[in-house]
Design an enzyme around this catalytic site. Sequence first.
Site, short mmCIF file in Angstrom:
data_model
loop_
_atom_site.label_atom_id
_atom_site.label_comp_id
_atom_site.label_asym_id
_atom_site.label_seq_id
_atom_site.Cartn_x
_atom_site.Cartn_y
_atom_site.Cartn_z
N GLY A 1 -6.21 4.97 6.15
CA GLY A 1 -7.40 4.69 6.98
C GLY A 1 -7.75 5.89 7.83
O GLY A 1 -7.01 6.87 7.87
N GLY B 1 -7.49 7.90 10.54
CA GLY B 1 -6.56 8.01 11.65
C GLY B 1 -7.06 8.94 12.74
O GLY B 1 -6.53 8.96 13.85
N ARG B 2 -8.08 9.72 12.40
CA ARG B 2 -8.59 10.66 13.40
C ARG B 2 -10.07 10.97 13.18
O ARG B 2 -10.59 11.94 13.72
CB ARG B 2 -7.81 11.94 13.36
CG ARG B 2 -7.79 12.58 11.98
CD ARG B 2 -7.33 13.97 12.09
NE ARG B 2 -6.99 14.50 10.77
CZ ARG B 2 -6.68 15.75 10.59
NH1 ARG B 2 -6.68 16.58 11.59
NH2 ARG B 2 -6.37 16.19 9.38
N LYS C 1 -14.82 14.05 12.70
CA LYS C 1 -13.38 14.22 12.42
C LYS C 1 -12.70 14.87 13.62
O LYS C 1 -13.17 15.89 14.11
CB LYS C 1 -13.21 15.10 11.17
CG LYS C 1 -11.81 15.17 10.63
CD LYS C 1 -11.84 15.74 9.22
CE LYS C 1 -10.45 15.91 8.64
NZ LYS C 1 -10.52 16.42 7.25
N GLY D 1 -4.62 11.66 16.43
CA GLY D 1 -6.05 11.44 16.31
C GLY D 1 -6.90 12.70 16.42
O GLY D 1 -8.13 12.64 16.40
N ARG E 1 -18.94 15.75 9.70
CA ARG E 1 -19.05 15.79 8.24
C ARG E 1 -20.19 14.89 7.78
O ARG E 1 -20.39 13.81 8.32
CB ARG E 1 -17.72 15.32 7.66
CG ARG E 1 -17.69 15.26 6.16
CD ARG E 1 -16.27 15.22 5.65
NE ARG E 1 -15.61 13.96 5.97
CZ ARG E 1 -14.30 13.77 5.85
NH1 ARG E 1 -13.51 14.75 5.45
NH2 ARG E 1 -13.77 12.60 6.13
N ASP F 1 -6.52 9.00 -1.69
CA ASP F 1 -7.31 8.74 -0.48
C ASP F 1 -8.20 9.93 -0.14
O ASP F 1 -9.05 9.82 0.76
CB ASP F 1 -6.38 8.43 0.71
CG ASP F 1 -5.30 9.47 0.88
OD1 ASP F 1 -4.49 9.64 -0.04
OD2 ASP F 1 -5.26 10.14 1.92
N ASN F 2 -8.02 11.03 -0.84
CA ASN F 2 -8.90 12.19 -0.60
C ASN F 2 -9.91 12.37 -1.73
O ASN F 2 -10.58 13.40 -1.80
CB ASN F 2 -8.06 13.46 -0.45
CG ASN F 2 -7.25 13.45 0.84
OD1 ASN F 2 -7.58 12.73 1.78
ND2 ASN F 2 -6.19 14.23 0.87
N ASP G 1 -12.35 15.92 1.98
CA ASP G 1 -11.14 16.04 2.79
C ASP G 1 -10.40 17.35 2.57
O ASP G 1 -9.42 17.42 1.84
CB ASP G 1 -10.20 14.86 2.53
CG ASP G 1 -10.23 13.90 3.71
OD1 ASP G 1 -11.13 14.02 4.56
OD2 ASP G 1 -9.34 13.03 3.80
P1 AMP Z 1 -5.02 13.90 5.28
O1 AMP Z 1 -3.75 14.51 4.80
O2 AMP Z 1 -5.76 14.72 6.30
O3 AMP Z 1 -5.90 13.49 4.16
O4 AMP Z 1 -4.62 12.57 6.06
C1 AMP Z 1 -3.85 11.52 5.52
C2 AMP Z 1 -3.85 10.36 6.47
O5 AMP Z 1 -3.26 10.74 7.73
C3 AMP Z 1 -5.22 9.82 6.81
O6 AMP Z 1 -5.10 8.43 6.98
C4 AMP Z 1 -5.55 10.52 8.10
O7 AMP Z 1 -6.49 9.80 8.87
C5 AMP Z 1 -4.19 10.56 8.78
N1 AMP Z 1 -4.08 11.67 9.72
C6 AMP Z 1 -4.00 12.99 9.45
N2 AMP Z 1 -3.89 13.72 10.58
C7 AMP Z 1 -3.89 12.83 11.60
C8 AMP Z 1 -3.81 12.94 13.03
N3 AMP Z 1 -3.68 14.13 13.62
N4 AMP Z 1 -3.85 11.81 13.75
C9 AMP Z 1 -3.96 10.62 13.18
N5 AMP Z 1 -4.05 10.44 11.85
C10 AMP Z 1 -4.01 11.53 11.07
MG MG Z 2 -7.46 12.51 3.90
#
Ligand code: AMP
Ligand code: MG
EC number: 2.7.7.-
Length: 487
Positions: free
Chosen positions: A90, A92-93, A113, A126, A176, A252-253, A262
């Site tokens: 989901g 997360g940030r 983002k 976040g 974005r 998820d990306n 992403d």
């Molecule tokens: P990503 O590797 O950026 O595609 O992120 C994978 C998952 O981790 C996604 O659900 C992001 O929202 C979450 N995520 C990545 N970085 C952070 C962060 N700094 N704080 C909270 N969630 C994060």
């Molecule tokens: Mg991602």
Amino acid sequence: MKALDELTFDNRFARLGDAFSTHVLPEPLDEPRLVVASKAAMALLDLDPAVAQTPVFAELFGGHKLWAEAEPRAMVYSGHQFGGYTPQLGDGRGLLLGEVYNEAGEHWDLHLKGAGMTPYSRMGDGRAVLRSSIREFLASEALHALGIPTSRALCVIGSSTPVWREKQERGAMVLRLAHSHIRFGHFEYFYYTKKPEQQAELAEHVLNLHYPECREQPEPYLAMFREIVERNAEMIAKWQAYGFCHGVMNTDNMSILGITFDFGPFAFLDDFDAHFICNHSDHEGRYSFSNQVPIGQWNLSALAQALTPFISVDALKEALGLYLPLYQAHYLDLMRRRLGLTTAEDDDQKLVERLLKLMQNSGVDYTLFFRRLGDEPAALAVTRLRDDFVDMAGFDTWAEQYKARVARDGDYTQEQRRERMHAVNPLYILRNYLAQNAIAAAESGDYSEVRRLHEVLTRPFEEQAGMEQYAQRPPDWGKHLEISCSS
Ligand code: AMP
Ligand code: MG
């Protein structure tokens, strides 16, 4: 041209309700300031480029203000990360601020983002740091300029907010834009949590909003999946043809629209290296440059599994079977064009493969080779390029085959050849070391280099006066920069 308060919202995803996303307000950054904005992306919202310079712009995209019609939501999804299933991910940030439609009637998601914690933040804070926000911004706009389908980036807002990664950095936000932020992982989430009603609602939403032409087909969902397969095959063919390594092709990306999405530890190849791994946390090379092709299919299979409630397994398998042949056709077509060829011959695939093998063995700069190949008539160009190859005899053999192939291809002047080749062979790409230089300056408060690099990359095929230094091979320090996932 519109002012910032004249945007028109129509938040279709938010209306799907709380099973799909959660209302969360952005957490403002301290002392928000404009780092860089994309005029071309602003034009997608009909925004007057001058508004980027106003304080309210940095306040809006730094999380301080919101339009009354915005409905900030964190989306829920899951996904396969490095091959293993993670049941809940989901936003997360990041937050979907809302959907804006422009005068041409196109809808654009506004996704902020780095906007703070959400129910999906898990262990994260976040936040996004300036470094990764600049990288996402530059990559989005550079890929778009190369003709590679991608999400877009409106701006980066910097701040004084401290954010801890391996060291203390500063928080930033990137805005974005995409026609949708729905990922393969959205479908996986509702499939694996066994929520068939929401799963069906999501499928209807995507079909109606993003694949309306598939409605006319006898099996609309199957037609939609086929289209997703086709778009992914084409997108990945473009990545491979231009040397783009995504780095984290988790499901998820992966966008449901077949756009590059992403950005994390991505890289463009400097020296050609089929085995290149741009993400230094990817110890097994699952997402190495050449693995992107089979991983594309793996990801589509994961999506297919989540679509089994709607489409028969046989039909899904048949649609998946389209991926590789389509990929190969797109890739070969692009590589022929990069070589300046206008016709097709059976042996062209081998001609490309032999060249890449020679480049691999000698560490030849992938981008500059093709650019130089078009600078001069084929015979002269290969003579000049020969010095870059360790196996000169091997290159000579290839060069003879290439010259013969060019001679059979057609009768055109060198001007025509150069123009045609330069239109597909960029002079400027987003090399890691160029991004690194711009980031280092930005981290010390000087945004001029990010802005200049962005400008150069918006016209990658055009030689730009005074910008020679952006068309160079990397210096030694810039060749093997380690880019981690911690962004
Ligand atoms: P990503 O590797 O950026 O595609 O992120 C994978 C998952 O981790 C996604 O659900 C992001 O929202 C979450 N995520 C990545 N970085 C952070 C962060 N700094 N704080 C909270 N969630 C994060
Ligand atoms: Mg991602």
